[in-house]
Motif scaffolding. Structure first.
Motif, mmCIF file in Angstrom:
data_model
loop_
_atom_site.group_PDB
_atom_site.id
_atom_site.type_symbol
_atom_site.label_atom_id
_atom_site.label_comp_id
_atom_site.label_asym_id
_atom_site.label_seq_id
_atom_site.Cartn_x
_atom_site.Cartn_y
_atom_site.Cartn_z
ATOM 1 N N TYR A 281 25.261 62.422 105.902
ATOM 2 C CA TYR A 281 24.025 63.192 105.863
ATOM 3 C C TYR A 281 23.171 62.760 104.671
ATOM 4 O O TYR A 281 23.677 62.331 103.639
ATOM 5 N N ALA A 282 21.859 62.910 104.858
ATOM 6 C CA ALA A 282 20.907 62.571 103.806
ATOM 7 C C ALA A 282 19.954 63.736 103.578
ATOM 8 O O ALA A 282 19.596 64.460 104.514
ATOM 9 N N LEU A 283 19.553 63.910 102.332
ATOM 10 C CA LEU A 283 18.525 64.866 101.955
ATOM 11 C C LEU A 283 17.328 64.060 101.458
ATOM 12 O O LEU A 283 17.430 63.332 100.466
ATOM 13 N N LYS B 84 16.689 67.419 105.984
ATOM 14 C CA LYS B 84 17.992 66.785 106.139
ATOM 15 C C LYS B 84 18.001 65.921 107.389
ATOM 16 O O LYS B 84 17.284 66.185 108.349
ATOM 17 N N ALA B 85 18.840 64.903 107.364
ATOM 18 C CA ALA B 85 18.906 63.991 108.508
ATOM 19 C C ALA B 85 20.239 63.262 108.512
ATOM 20 O O ALA B 85 20.932 63.181 107.484
ATOM 21 N N LEU B 86 20.611 62.742 109.678
ATOM 22 C CA LEU B 86 21.772 61.870 109.767
ATOM 23 C C LEU B 86 21.452 60.530 109.120
ATOM 24 O O LEU B 86 20.329 60.041 109.202
ATOM 25 N N ALA B 87 22.452 59.946 108.486
ATOM 26 C CA ALA B 87 22.258 58.667 107.807
ATOM 27 C C ALA B 87 23.435 57.745 108.101
ATOM 28 O O ALA B 87 24.562 58.195 108.305
ATOM 29 N N VAL B 88 23.165 56.461 108.142
ATOM 30 C CA VAL B 88 24.205 55.442 108.294
ATOM 31 C C VAL B 88 23.962 54.357 107.254
ATOM 32 O O VAL B 88 22.848 54.198 106.740
ATOM 33 N N GLY B 89 25.008 53.615 106.951
ATOM 34 C CA GLY B 89 24.867 52.576 105.942
ATOM 35 C C GLY B 89 25.893 51.475 106.117
ATOM 36 O O GLY B 89 26.855 51.590 106.880
ATOM 37 N N ALA B 90 25.665 50.398 105.399
ATOM 38 C CA ALA B 90 26.575 49.257 105.371
ATOM 39 C C ALA B 90 26.439 48.596 104.008
ATOM 40 O O ALA B 90 25.386 48.688 103.368
ATOM 41 N N GLY B 91 27.501 47.939 103.568
ATOM 42 C CA GLY B 91 27.412 47.327 102.252
ATOM 43 C C GLY B 91 28.458 46.262 102.010
ATOM 44 O O GLY B 91 29.489 46.194 102.688
ATOM 45 N N ASP C 181 17.108 58.921 109.938
ATOM 46 C CA ASP C 181 16.064 59.314 110.880
ATOM 47 C C ASP C 181 15.456 60.628 110.400
ATOM 48 O O ASP C 181 15.873 61.713 110.802
ATOM 49 N N ILE C 182 14.454 60.523 109.533
ATOM 50 C CA ILE C 182 13.878 61.688 108.856
ATOM 51 C C ILE C 182 12.730 62.271 109.672
ATOM 52 O O ILE C 182 11.954 61.545 110.305
ATOM 53 N N LYS C 183 12.612 63.606 109.621
ATOM 54 C CA LYS C 183 11.536 64.296 110.333
ATOM 55 C C LYS C 183 11.029 65.459 109.484
ATOM 56 O O LYS C 183 11.783 66.360 109.139
ATOM 57 N N TYR C 184 9.737 65.410 109.139
ATOM 58 C CA TYR C 184 9.072 66.515 108.444
ATOM 59 C C TYR C 184 8.189 67.237 109.461
ATOM 60 O O TYR C 184 7.212 66.673 109.961
ATOM 61 N N ASP C 185 8.517 68.495 109.757
ATOM 62 C CA ASP C 185 7.794 69.188 110.828
ATOM 63 C C ASP C 185 7.018 70.416 110.367
ATOM 64 O O ASP C 185 6.428 71.119 111.191
ATOM 65 N N ASN C 186 6.999 70.693 109.073
ATOM 66 C CA ASN C 186 6.269 71.874 108.583
ATOM 67 C C ASN C 186 5.335 71.524 107.430
ATOM 68 O O ASN C 186 5.123 72.337 106.527
ATOM 69 N N MET C 187 4.779 70.349 107.453
ATOM 70 C CA MET C 187 3.925 69.919 106.359
ATOM 71 C C MET C 187 2.508 70.483 106.511
ATOM 72 O O MET C 187 1.994 70.617 107.629
ATOM 73 N N THR C 188 1.910 70.825 105.383
ATOM 74 C CA THR C 188 0.539 71.336 105.372
ATOM 75 C C THR C 188 -0.285 70.550 104.347
ATOM 76 O O THR C 188 0.268 69.921 103.430
#
Length: 242
Positions: A142-144, A171-178, A201-208
């Motif tokens: 997870y990512a913030l 918050k969103a699901l996150a994946v990574g590699a390294g 995959d980030i989504k902001y749905d309450n922005m003003t």
């Protein structure tokens, strides 16, 4: 002169032998796990979730803490926590605001950094070659994310005009590699260099957005924003081996 050359040759020979002996000793010591700290440079890049708005996001800084443990000869598990901050390119903000009927030269822009914090776990493969250890990782979690606070200022009909968009968290699901390459300095410590990729995959749905012209202030909702984030973090640090 011959004596000096002989002494120098003996010194180099002894130093080389000692270094070879240390390399042999360290290469025979087996470690099951590590705790590492990494700091470095962050670059926006592509993401499998979609096209990133790479024009808006600039370079930044990254930090990562990770813990890994071998469950077999080469296969293990790793957990990572990453904190990344990236700048926002103000000229792109001004370009987006120029469609309001005012020229680009009339706008002034300011923006805080955007940030991403990710906690992820996954499998790890380790290859050992002498004093070198090479780790390959695939992680998910997870990512913030925190969007930037942006302000655009100009004049309209001789009245001060401002357009302010407060930052927002999501918050969103996150994946990574390294990939991480470690070099053993002694029995318990190694220096490392790493390349880590994180995407969410980030989504902001309450922005003003708050618009002020003179003394008149209005607030309007903004369309849903999905700034797909893909970040390549290049850095180095130290690892505690155990």
């Amino acid at each position: 002169m011959k004596k000096l050359l002989l002494i120098m040759g003996l010194a180099l020979g002894i130093t080389g032998a000692a270094s070879a002996q240390q390399t042999f000793i360290l290469s025979t010591i087996k470690h099951k796990g590590f705790i590492s700290m990494t700091a470095g440079y962050s670059l926006p890049t592509v993401s499998p979730f979609g096209k990133i708005n790479e024009k808006m996001m600039g370079h930044g800084q990254s930090g990562q803490a990770s813990v890994g443990y071998l469950l077999g000869r080469r296969l293990g598990a790793v957990a990572t926590f990453s904190h990344v901050t990236n700048t926002i390119r103000k000229e792109v903000l001004i370009e987006s605001a120029s469609g309001q009927g005012l020229g680009q030269d009339s706008w002034e822009a300011s923006a805080s950094n955007c940030s991403l914090q990710a906690l992820m776990v996954g499998p790890m493969v380790t290859i050992t070659r002498g004093r070198f250890l090479l780790d390959a990782q695939l992680t998910g979690g997870y990512a913030l994310a925190t969007s930037p606070h942006t302000e655009l200022r100009s004049e309209f009909s001789r009245q001060p005009l401002s357009m302010i968009t407060p930052s927002q968290k999501t918050k969103a699901l996150a994946v990574g590699a390294g990939l991480t390459a470690r070099f053993k300095l002694n029995r318990w410590l190694a220096a490392h260099a790493s390349a880590q990729y994180i995407t969410a995959d980030i989504k902001y749905d309450n922005m003003t957005q708050e618009i002020q012209i003179g003394q008149q202030i209005t607030s309007q909702p903004l369309p849903v924003s999905q700034p797909v984030v893909g970040l390549l973090n290049l850095g180095g640090g130290l690892s505690l081996l155990f």
